[in-house]
Design an enzyme around this catalytic site. Structure first.
Site, PDB file in Angstrom:
ATOM      1  N   CYS A  42      17.657  -9.515  11.255  1.00  0.00           N
ATOM      2  CA  CYS A  42      17.013  -9.012  12.463  1.00  0.00           C
ATOM      3  C   CYS A  42      16.315 -10.176  13.175  1.00  0.00           C
ATOM      4  O   CYS A  42      15.841 -11.112  12.539  1.00  0.00           O
ATOM      5  CB  CYS A  42      15.989  -7.925  12.114  1.00  0.00           C
ATOM      6  N   ASP A  44      13.546 -10.118  14.502  1.00  0.00           N
ATOM      7  CA  ASP A  44      12.093  -9.982  14.326  1.00  0.00           C
ATOM      8  C   ASP A  44      11.472 -11.294  13.834  1.00  0.00           C
ATOM      9  O   ASP A  44      11.939 -11.875  12.851  1.00  0.00           O
ATOM     10  CB  ASP A  44      11.827  -8.853  13.312  1.00  0.00           C
ATOM     11  N   ARG A  46       8.968 -11.870  12.203  1.00  0.00           N
ATOM     12  CA  ARG A  46       8.331 -11.818  10.884  1.00  0.00           C
ATOM     13  C   ARG A  46       9.331 -11.918   9.729  1.00  0.00           C
ATOM     14  O   ARG A  46       8.941 -11.866   8.562  1.00  0.00           O
ATOM     15  CB  ARG A  46       7.542 -10.508  10.755  1.00  0.00           C
ATOM     16  N   HIS A  98      14.987  -5.037   7.600  1.00  0.00           N
ATOM     17  CA  HIS A  98      13.609  -4.950   7.091  1.00  0.00           C
ATOM     18  C   HIS A  98      13.014  -3.598   7.429  1.00  0.00           C
ATOM     19  O   HIS A  98      13.333  -3.003   8.465  1.00  0.00           O
ATOM     20  CB  HIS A  98      12.751  -6.074   7.679  1.00  0.00           C
ATOM     21  N   CYS A 101      11.411  -1.590  11.079  1.00  0.00           N
ATOM     22  CA  CYS A 101      12.116  -2.379  12.105  1.00  0.00           C
ATOM     23  C   CYS A 101      11.938  -1.740  13.494  1.00  0.00           C
ATOM     24  O   CYS A 101      12.187  -0.544  13.675  1.00  0.00           O
ATOM     25  CB  CYS A 101      13.597  -2.453  11.756  1.00  0.00           C
TER      26      CYS A 101
HETATM   27 CO    CO Z   1      13.793  -5.535  13.087  1.00  0.00          CO
END
Ligand code: CO
Length: 213
Positions: A42, A44, A46, A98, A101
């Site tokens: 992803c 993302d 993080r 994750h 999400c």
């Molecule tokens: Co995500």
């Protein structure tokens, strides 16, 4: 100092530190890349691929997008897949999503009319929800529903990899790559394994290829 300037300063410090630790680090890496892994994760911020598995430059070929999807009409992920399998000859492909999400949460909500492109990207996750709607709706909290769809999405993406000619040909002729579906916990930083498809795993016949017409 402007925020972006910090990145450039940190980059100089990082490069200098690497050379102190290993004087030939960049000279060796610049010659070629021979990663064993393709990572589909992803976008993302993080969930940075190399950092969460403590990998070094050169170890992982990385593709990231919203909600770690493998979509057959997406030239970006499909060309990454083709290059990783056919040229780099990776041994493993890891789809790592994750929990919690944002892409999955958005897919479980109504579509924001201003996010026209994001809506198109997330519509595939809505389709996965619809396939598993009964199971997901039996869960008690929205938190559980989101995280189950996170898992189901990762498993679906691993299956989609197995539906490609790229993976089926590599399985047939070179007995690689192994396909993995992993999920990362934002709360504890730990990865759990959800699914593994070794070369030769059964593929539903409607996704197999044939020369008979
Ligand atoms: Co995500």
């Amino acid at each position: 100092m402007k925020p972006f300037e910090k990145l450039l300063i940190e980059n100089k410090a990082w490069a200098a530190e690497k050379i102190i630790q290993e004087p030939n680090f960049f000279n060796e890496l610049a010659k070629e890349q021979t990663p064993d892994f393709l990572w589909i994760g992803c976008a993302d911020s993080r969930v940075p691929a190399e950092i969460i598995v403590n990998a070094e430059p050169g170890e992982i070929f990385v593709h990231r997008n919203i909600a770690n999807q493998v979509i057959a009409t997406d030239f970006n992920s499909q060309s990454v897949l083709q290059y990783a399998v056919d040229v780099l000859k990776v041994k493993h492909i890891i789809v790592c999503g994750h929990y919690d999400c944002g892409g999955i949460k958005a897919a479980l909500a109504r579509q924001r009319s201003d996010l026209t492109l994001v809506n198109k990207w997330l519509i595939h996750i809505k389709d996965i929800y619809r396939l598993h709607q009964d199971e997901i709706e039996h869960l008690e909290t929205q938190f559980e529903r989101i995280n189950r769809l996170v898992e189901l999405n990762i498993i679906e993406q691993v299956h989609r990899l197995s539906h490609t000619a790229i993976v089926q040909n590599a399985w047939k002729h070179e007995q690689r790559p192994v396909l993995h579906g992993w999920v990362y916990g934002l709360n504890d930083g730990v990865i759990s394994q959800l699914i593994t498809l070794p070369p030769g795993s059964h593929v539903n016949s409607i996704y197999q290829f044939t020369d008979e017409h």
